[in-house]
Design an enzyme around this catalytic site. Structure first.
Site, PDB file in Angstrom:
ATOM      1  N   ASN A  32       0.796  -1.225   0.000  1.00  0.00           N
ATOM      2  CA  ASN A  32       0.000   0.000   0.000  1.00  0.00           C
ATOM      3  C   ASN A  32       0.828   1.274   0.000  1.00  0.00           C
ATOM      4  OD1 ASN A  32      -2.770  -1.157   0.259  1.00  0.00           O
ATOM      5  ND2 ASN A  32      -1.891  -2.011   2.124  1.00  0.00           N
TER       6      ASN A  32
ATOM      7  N   TYR B 153       6.372   1.181   9.152  1.00  0.00           N
ATOM      8  CA  TYR B 153       5.638   2.272   8.525  1.00  0.00           C
ATOM      9  C   TYR B 153       6.592   3.426   8.197  1.00  0.00           C
ATOM     10  CZ  TYR B 153       2.599   6.401   8.309  1.00  0.00           C
ATOM     11  OH  TYR B 153       1.990   7.566   7.941  1.00  0.00           O
TER      12      TYR B 153
ATOM     13  N   LYS C  37       7.678   5.254   4.554  1.00  0.00           N
ATOM     14  CA  LYS C  37       7.643   6.683   4.269  1.00  0.00           C
ATOM     15  C   LYS C  37       9.021   7.189   3.818  1.00  0.00           C
ATOM     16  CE  LYS C  37       3.344   7.542   4.818  1.00  0.00           C
ATOM     17  NZ  LYS C  37       2.549   8.002   3.660  1.00  0.00           N
TER      18      LYS C  37
END
Length: 248
Positions: free
Chosen positions: A84, A146, A150
């Site tokens: 994603n 996560y 990024k």
């Protein structure tokens, strides 16, 4: 900007904050995996950002993209952030270049640099008298998977700028809350970003001229360990809110 602006992840917290203040400012094309929960201020595209064909359709004729979509959970498992956040960002960057999009605004995160908050620095760096600052020139130090995703998005932006000339700004977003910063939580106050300042910052990302930049997305807090100087210089960002205003 006369051409439409594509806003991915429009149903998320950041997307709602942007539209709360800028709903009439642009010709919006809103993309999310889920249908809108209310009457949206623009064209709606329901699609997954990893779908190459749908992304090619979504970016057609747009002048800029604000890319927010992805798995926002700090504890998200690797397979989810890989699909994603990393693959999805790559897919929409590819589509943007092929369509001749001029500007790409990437929603990065404080989690891309979370490991700078070591035990040796905290909690002092959250306090007004401490002068430690991250300014966007430092290397990423993610604190979770996560954050890795990024940081990877930032590097993808760098590559697409260098290779294809796409104007890219990466916004390392702090702690976005609508009404007030969290009480009794020094870290949250130090990285607080109000909805008003959030919308203003992304508006400046759409309006300013730049090549490739990394800026921090927080309000004008007395407590902070992120520098706002680069955002002010490059984007003319002028935040109005300050977490200190809510001190009891």
């Amino acid at each position: 900007m006369d051409a439409p602006v594509l806003l991915t992840g429009s149903e998320g917290r950041v997307g709602r904050a942007i539209l709360e203040h800028l709903d009439d400012a642009y010709d919006w094309r809103l993309l999310d995996r889920e249908p809108p929960s209310s009457d949206p201020p623009g064209e709606v595209v329901v699609a997954d950002i990893t779908d190459e064909e749908r992304m090619s359709e979504a970016v057609e004729d747009v002048g800029a993209i604000i890319h927010l979509a992805g798995d926002p959970r700090p504890e998200a498992p690797w397979q989810s952030v890989l699909r994603n956040n990393i693959d999805g960002t790559h897919t929409i960057l590819e589509a943007a270049v092929e369509a001749g999009v001029e500007k790409f605004v990437f929603a990065s995160s404080n989690h891309a640099v979370g490991s700078y908050e070591t035990d040796a620095r905290t909690p002092d760096i959250y306090r007004p008298e401490d002068d430690f600052r991250l300014d966007g020139t430092e290397l990423p130090r993610p604190g979770n998977r996560y954050g890795v995703s990024k940081a990877t998005g930032e590097l993808l932006g760098r590559y697409f700028h260098d290779e294809h000339g796409l104007s890219v700004v990466c916004v390392r977003i702090g702690n976005l809350t609508k009404d007030r910063p969290p009480r009794d939580y020094e870290r949250g106050q130090a990285m607080w970003l109000s909805h008003r300042d959030c919308a203003h910052l992304f508006d400046r990302c759409l309006q300013a001229e730049y090549g490739y930049e990394i800026v921090y997305g927080i309000s004008n807090n007395d407590r902070r360990y992120y520098s706002l100087e680069h955002a002010r210089e490059v984007l003319d960002y002028d935040p109005k809110d300050n977490s200190a205003e809510f001190d009891e």
